[in-house]
Design a protein around this motif. Sequence first.
Motif, short mmCIF file in Angstrom:
data_model
loop_
_atom_site.label_atom_id
_atom_site.label_comp_id
_atom_site.label_asym_id
_atom_site.label_seq_id
_atom_site.Cartn_x
_atom_site.Cartn_y
_atom_site.Cartn_z
N GLU A 15 -3.36 -13.38 -5.66
CA GLU A 15 -2.02 -13.91 -5.40
C GLU A 15 -1.69 -13.88 -3.91
N LEU A 16 -2.03 -12.80 -3.24
CA LEU A 16 -1.74 -12.68 -1.80
C LEU A 16 -2.59 -13.65 -0.99
N ARG A 17 -3.83 -13.92 -1.42
CA ARG A 17 -4.65 -14.90 -0.71
C ARG A 17 -4.05 -16.30 -0.82
N GLU A 18 -3.45 -16.59 -1.97
CA GLU A 18 -2.83 -17.90 -2.16
C GLU A 18 -1.53 -18.02 -1.37
N ASN A 19 -0.76 -16.91 -1.29
CA ASN A 19 0.49 -16.94 -0.56
C ASN A 19 0.86 -15.52 -0.15
N ALA A 20 0.50 -15.15 1.07
CA ALA A 20 0.76 -13.79 1.56
C ALA A 20 2.25 -13.54 1.79
N ARG A 21 3.06 -14.60 1.79
CA ARG A 21 4.50 -14.45 2.00
C ARG A 21 5.26 -14.22 0.70
N GLU A 22 4.57 -14.28 -0.42
CA GLU A 22 5.25 -14.11 -1.70
C GLU A 22 5.90 -12.73 -1.74
N ASN A 23 7.14 -12.69 -2.22
CA ASN A 23 7.85 -11.41 -2.21
C ASN A 23 7.42 -10.52 -3.36
N ILE A 24 7.71 -9.25 -3.19
CA ILE A 24 7.27 -8.25 -4.15
C ILE A 24 7.87 -8.48 -5.53
N ALA A 25 9.12 -8.93 -5.61
CA ALA A 25 9.75 -9.18 -6.91
C ALA A 25 8.99 -10.26 -7.67
N SER A 26 8.62 -11.32 -6.98
CA SER A 26 7.88 -12.41 -7.62
C SER A 26 6.49 -11.94 -8.05
N LEU A 27 5.82 -11.18 -7.20
CA LEU A 27 4.51 -10.63 -7.56
C LEU A 27 4.63 -9.71 -8.77
N SER A 28 5.69 -8.93 -8.81
CA SER A 28 5.93 -8.02 -9.93
C SER A 28 6.02 -8.79 -11.24
N LYS A 29 6.74 -9.90 -11.24
CA LYS A 29 6.87 -10.72 -12.45
C LYS A 29 5.54 -11.32 -12.85
N LYS A 30 4.81 -11.87 -11.87
CA LYS A 30 3.53 -12.51 -12.17
C LYS A 30 2.51 -11.51 -12.73
N LEU A 31 2.52 -10.29 -12.18
CA LEU A 31 1.53 -9.30 -12.58
C LEU A 31 1.99 -8.44 -13.75
N GLY A 32 3.29 -8.49 -14.05
CA GLY A 32 3.81 -7.71 -15.16
C GLY A 32 3.84 -6.21 -14.89
N ILE A 33 4.07 -5.85 -13.62
CA ILE A 33 4.15 -4.44 -13.25
C ILE A 33 5.41 -4.24 -12.39
N PRO A 34 5.92 -3.01 -12.31
CA PRO A 34 7.14 -2.75 -11.52
C PRO A 34 6.96 -3.07 -10.03
N ARG A 35 8.07 -3.43 -9.39
CA ARG A 35 8.04 -3.74 -7.96
C ARG A 35 7.50 -2.58 -7.13
N THR A 36 7.89 -1.36 -7.48
CA THR A 36 7.41 -0.20 -6.71
C THR A 36 5.89 -0.08 -6.82
N THR A 37 5.35 -0.42 -7.98
CA THR A 37 3.90 -0.37 -8.15
C THR A 37 3.21 -1.41 -7.28
N VAL A 38 3.80 -2.61 -7.23
CA VAL A 38 3.24 -3.67 -6.36
C VAL A 38 3.25 -3.18 -4.92
N HIS A 39 4.37 -2.63 -4.49
CA HIS A 39 4.50 -2.14 -3.12
C HIS A 39 3.44 -1.06 -2.82
N TYR A 40 3.30 -0.10 -3.70
CA TYR A 40 2.33 0.98 -3.48
C TYR A 40 0.90 0.46 -3.50
N ARG A 41 0.61 -0.50 -4.38
CA ARG A 41 -0.75 -1.05 -4.42
C ARG A 41 -1.07 -1.81 -3.12
N ILE A 42 -0.12 -2.58 -2.63
CA ILE A 42 -0.34 -3.30 -1.36
C ILE A 42 -0.57 -2.28 -0.23
N ARG A 43 0.27 -1.24 -0.20
CA ARG A 43 0.13 -0.21 0.83
C ARG A 43 -1.26 0.45 0.74
N ARG A 44 -1.71 0.76 -0.47
CA ARG A 44 -3.03 1.39 -0.66
C ARG A 44 -4.14 0.46 -0.22
#
Length: 150
Positions: A15-44
């Motif tokens: 998803e980030l390769r397709e659009n690195a500007r996509e916001n965490i809320a949108s990524l959360s919906k697409k991946l079916g995981i909480p926003r905080t999890t998306v944030h922590y995974r990106i940070r990791r």
Amino acid sequence: MTGNLDAIDLRLLKELRENARENIASLSKKLGIPRTTVHYRIRRLLDEGIIEKFTVKPNYKKLNLGTTAFILARYDPDSGLTQRQVAERIAALEGVYEVHIIAGEWDLLIKVRAPSSEEVGKIVVDKLREIKGIEQTVTMVSFVTVKEEL
């Protein structure tokens, strides 16, 4: 390194390769995981060096750099420079976008962009061939780019 990544990490990277500007809320919906999890995974992924940086993909035609060429170069071992030093000098040239040290009949693969094939020629003749350590070159101008990823 993909041994440390699970299916969600791989989907997140896609998803980030397709659009690195996509916001965490949108990524959360697409991946079916909480926003905080998306944030922590990106940070990791950043901390582990799996994601090196976020960047843009310019439209090179609109930047008047619509001509792409690939150049094979042969290294001159008698130049007094190492192959890596020659590659670094090539990388510093304006118009050069990639430099790869390769195996086989040729030693270097160089990607250049310019406004026209004439300008590609100027890069090759006036800049590249003037670098100490370059013995021979072959230039291939690209007609169409079918796929190019960052």
